[in-house]
Structures are given as structure tokens and as C-alpha cells.
Design a protein around this motif. Structure first.
Motif, PDB file in Angstrom:
ATOM      1  N   UNK A 184      36.535  39.988  39.654  1.00 35.79           N
ATOM      2  CA  UNK A 184      37.602  39.430  38.734  1.00 35.79           C
ATOM      3  C   UNK A 184      38.791  39.157  39.257  1.00 35.79           C
ATOM      4  N   UNK A 185      39.391  39.913  40.144  1.00 38.56           N
ATOM      5  CA  UNK A 185      40.648  39.413  40.690  1.00 38.56           C
ATOM      6  C   UNK A 185      40.445  39.050  42.210  1.00 38.56           C
ATOM      7  N   UNK A 186      41.297  37.947  42.543  1.00 40.87           N
ATOM      8  CA  UNK A 186      41.351  37.401  43.899  1.00 40.87           C
ATOM      9  C   UNK A 186      41.693  38.724  45.044  1.00 40.87           C
ATOM     10  N   UNK A 187      41.262  38.536  46.094  1.00 41.74           N
ATOM     11  CA  UNK A 187      41.563  39.595  47.018  1.00 41.74           C
ATOM     12  C   UNK A 187      42.511  38.941  47.902  1.00 41.74           C
ATOM     13  N   UNK A 233      48.533  32.870  43.890  1.00 39.70           N
ATOM     14  CA  UNK A 233      47.265  32.145  43.400  1.00 39.70           C
ATOM     15  C   UNK A 233      47.362  30.825  43.085  1.00 39.70           C
ATOM     16  N   UNK A 234      48.646  30.235  43.208  1.00 40.76           N
ATOM     17  CA  UNK A 234      49.111  28.922  43.057  1.00 40.76           C
ATOM     18  C   UNK A 234      48.300  28.143  44.321  1.00 40.76           C
ATOM     19  N   UNK A 360      31.235  27.213  37.667  1.00 41.14           N
ATOM     20  CA  UNK A 360      32.593  27.688  37.861  1.00 41.14           C
ATOM     21  C   UNK A 360      33.311  26.416  38.698  1.00 41.14           C
ATOM     22  N   UNK A 361      34.428  26.016  38.317  1.00 41.22           N
ATOM     23  CA  UNK A 361      35.220  25.025  39.161  1.00 41.22           C
ATOM     24  C   UNK A 361      35.497  25.480  40.704  1.00 41.22           C
ATOM     25  N   UNK A 392      43.405  26.231  36.211  1.00 38.27           N
ATOM     26  CA  UNK A 392      44.539  26.863  35.820  1.00 38.27           C
ATOM     27  C   UNK A 392      43.947  28.476  36.067  1.00 38.27           C
ATOM     28  N   UNK A 393      42.846  28.978  36.053  1.00 35.54           N
ATOM     29  CA  UNK A 393      42.170  30.153  36.250  1.00 35.54           C
ATOM     30  C   UNK A 393      41.317  30.121  37.382  1.00 35.54           C
TER      31      UNK A 393
END
Length: 422
Positions: A184-187, A233-234, A360-361, A392-393
Motif C-alpha cells: 500500500x505504501x512506498x518502501x 514520493x515526488x 496502474x500508471x 498524483x498517487x
């Protein structure tokens, strides 16, 4: 001093001769008065000579036949050269490691970080190839009893593949952010093992097909963090056109890894006897127009106008051309691989059930679009060039149309016409 041997003498009538007396006896004696030409041919001393003669005749006929066969190829000397060239080619193998090192040598300022990262990705692919091949034997088939962030039931191989790639990428010491479909979250990699690359990946695409043995695969894309700041994340939420490299590894009848570092697309096939990926498809170029379209027609009732018109045109062309063939596997890696090699178009449009698309993008749309453009094709979302999309996500979805240049141009024209009506 020598013992007397029981050989026949010139007088066969001697009663003390050790051999039995019979009417056939003279046939085996070259000095017999009853011998005749036929008998001589059957003589036991002539049998080896006849065998030698037969072998010589067969050898001469075989040599004549083989010589004429070789001459049909052009010349004996030319065929010898061709064989030597083939032998040289087989011993001068371009492995993926050698290929990456050759590319690295073009940039004298390179420190080899990218090469090390790719080697760890290749290691993960080899591990998964082995796991997929023995999934049934190792009881890796079936559900793990969990769901991923997408709400999809996780297979045991999904969980294993995700762990394999996370550990392989972190241990490379060249990554800072990892985005996986399964998490679910980035590592964020700890500072002591941190590098300057971000990797986005789907560790096992098409995993719903594991149980039935259909081709599945791994998709990945690589970004580079240019500034030496704390990664955020950017650094990952960038347009696909900023990708440094992308690829996929397909686990099917053979294990094939397709890779682009921004200078064309190359395909490598795993040689199990060597444990190495060998270059088998150099500089892949997709045909400008194909004869195949790939889409899940089960969703046809929910499609928008341009998609429905395009598929109708594929099946019932009005210009007198042949209909396109429908081929749909349901595993993106397998469908895109076929499209890349044979041409045509792959469609996963938005519909009433999934207005934002389903793929998924970051780790499906971008890597495949990057490869397709590098091979001379196009990728389109229904609104814009796929690689220009700004996510954006990390798990954002998008429609996608990718494949041969002319085929994608046709669907772009349909969407443009639809936009003018609105």
C-alpha cells in the motif's frame, strides 16, 4: 617341436583327417577339384573381401550423395565457412551482463551503479522463473489468504515474488524508493543502504493465471533522483518520459527479459544450462501496422463510443481490407509481448465500471508505454500521450491503448472526433 595342427591336406580321402567327410566339404576348400566359380564366391576366405567391397560401395554412394547435397547450398567451401561462423556465434554469447557493461562503457563518468541495480533485478527474475516453474511441486499455487492494496486476493507466488524483489533491490545498495503493486505504501530504503534510483514494479503481473499455467511476468521501471536530497514520493510521481529504463520478464514456455535503457529495445532469453540471459532479439522494432487487436470483449457493453467503434472497425472493416484477429490472454506481459513482436494494438479502455481505467500508471502503463515508444510504436490514454501523464498517487490507474504506430493513430483519430462533438 611344434604340435601337429588338424588342418586339411591335399588328400581329402585320408581316413585320419579330423574334419568330417561329406559332399559339401569341397565347397570350403579352394584347392578342391569339385570347386566351381559359384563355390569360390561362397568360399569362407572370400567373405571378408565381399564385406569390404560392399562397405566401399556404400561409402562411395554416401560421399556422392552428401557432396551433391553440399553443392546445392552453393559450395563446399562456403558451407564450411558458414559452419565456422555459426560455431563462432555460439561461443561469442552476448549475455545481459555483458550488454549492460558495454552500454556503461559509453559513459566514462559512470560509476557502475546502474549496472549493479540491473544485475539485482535480473537475479530477482531468475529466482522467480525457478519458483514459477516448480510452483505446483513446491505448493506455491493457490491463495495466501490475504488481499493486496488493490483489493485483489493474493496468491502465494504474489507474496513470494514481492519479498524477493524488495530484498534484491534493497541489497543492491543503489535504491532509495521502491513502489510495488503488492504494498500500500512506498518502501523507503534505510540511509545506510540508500542509492539514487527509484524502482517501480509489479512483481507478478497476471498472477490470476498462475493455476492454469498461462504466461505471467514481472514489470519494472527505473527513475533516478538527480538531487542529493531526502527522497520523497515526488521523486516517483513523475511522468513516464522521465524514466531512465523499463522492462519486463515473462515466465512462459521460455523465460524472456525485454529491456530498454532509452536506446532501443532488446530481448534476452534465459539459457537454463548456463543460468544466463542471452541476447536473442536485438533492437526490436514493432511493425508499423498489425493484424491483431487484443482486448477483453467481455466488457464491450460498458465501453465508450470511440473504443466500441474501433473494435467494430477491426471486425468489420468498411474499406475492403481483411478483418483483424482477436488475441487476448489476460496477462498484460504476454499480450504486450506478442503485440511488440507481431504488431497490432493492445487496449484496456476506461468503461462504466472503471471510469479511470484499470491498469496502474506507475508500474504497468509507464514501463510498457516506454518500451512501445522505444520500439517505434505509440501509447495513448484516450486523452494524451501516455508518457506525458503526471500521476498524483502511487497506485493511480489509467486507460491505455498501445501498439503499432498506425493502429494507435486510428484510435486517436476516433477520440479526437468524439472530442469535437462534445
Amino acid at each position: 617341436c611344434l604340435p601337429k595342427l588338424p588342418f586339411p591336406t591335399d588328400n581329402p580321402s585320408r581316413t585320419n583327417h579330423p574334419l568330417p567327410q561329406s559332399n559339401l566339404y569341397p565347397l570350403f576348400l579352394p584347392t578342391s577339384k569339385k570347386a566351381n566359380p559359384i563355390s569360390l564366391l561362397l568360399n569362407i576366405y572370400s567373405f571378408p573381401l565381399l564385406c569390404s567391397l560392399f562397405v566401399a560401395v556404400v561409402a562411395l554412394l554416401g560421399q556422392f550423395y552428401f557432396s551433391s547435397l553440399l553443392l546445392s547450398f552453393g559450395s563446399l567451401e562456403g558451407l564450411r565457412k558458414m559452419d565456422h561462423a555459426a560455431d563462432a556465434h555460439r561461443t561469442d554469447l552476448m549475455t545481459i551482463t555483458r550488454y549492460v557493461l558495454n552500454e556503461q562503457s559509453k559513459y566514462p563518468e559512470s560509476r557502475g551503479d546502474f549496472t549493479i541495480l540491473l544485475n539485482h533485478i535480473v537475479l530477482g527474475c531468475k529466482f522467480l522463473c525457478s519458483a514459477v516453474n516448480k510452483a505446483g511441486l513446491a505448493k506455491l499455487i493457490g491463495l495466501a489468504g490475504e488481499t493486496n492494496v488493490q483489493g485483489e486476493e493474493q496468491k502465494k507466488l504474489d507474496v513470494l515474488s514481492n519479498e524477493v524483489f524488495i530484498k534484491a533491490l534493497v541489497s543492491s545498495g543503489r535504491t532509495c524508493i521502491l513502489v510495488s503493486e503488492e504494498d500500500e505504501e512506498a518502501t523507503f530504503v534505510e540511509p545506510s543502504k540508500r542509492g539514487r534510483y527509484c524502482v517501480v514494479f509489479d512483481p507478478l503481473d497476471g498472477s490470476s493465471n498462475i493455476d492454469c499455467g498461462v504466461s505471467i511476468g514481472t514489470i519494472f521501471g527505473i527513475y533516478m533522483v538527480k538531487d542529493s536530497h531526502e527522497p520523497t514520493l515526488d521523486d516517483v510521481l513523475q511522468p513516464g518520459k522521465h524514466m531512465l529504463a523499463a522492462g519486463y520478464c515473462m515466465y512462459g514456455s521460455s523465460c524472456t527479459l525485454v529491456l530498454s535503457t532509452g536506446e532501443g529495445v532488446h530481448g534476452f532469453t534465459l539459457d537454463p544450462s548456463l543460468g544466463e540471459f542471452i541476447l536473442t532479439h536485438p533492437d526490436i522494432k514493432i511493425p508499423k501496422k498489425g493484424k491483431i487487436y487484443s482486448v477483453n470483449e467481455g466488457n464491450a457493453k460498458n465501453w465508450d463510443g470511440p473504443t466500441a467503434k474501433y473494435v467494430e472497425k477491426c471486425k468489420f472493416p468498411k474499406d475492403g481490407s481483411s478483418s483483424k484477429s482477436l488475441r487476448y490472454i489476460g496477462s498484460m506481459v504476454a499480450d504486450v509481448h506478442r503485440t511488440l513482436l507481431y504488431g497490432g494494438i493492445f487496449l484496456y479502455p476506461a468503461d462504466k465500471k472503471s471510469p479511470n481505467g484499470k491498469l496502474r500508471v506507475l508500474y504497468e502503463v509507464f514501463p510498457m508505454s516506454f518500451l512501445m515508444e522505444q520500439a517505434g510504436g505509440q501509447a495513448f490514454t484516450g486523452k494524451q500521450r501516455a508518457l506525458d501523464l503526471v500521476p498524483t498517487k502511487i497506485h493511480e490507474r489509467s486507460p491505455i491503448f498501445l501498439g503499432s504506430y498506425d493502429d494507435v493513430e486510428e484510435i486517436k483519430a476516433l477520440y479526437a472526433a468524439e472530442g469535437k462533438k462534445e
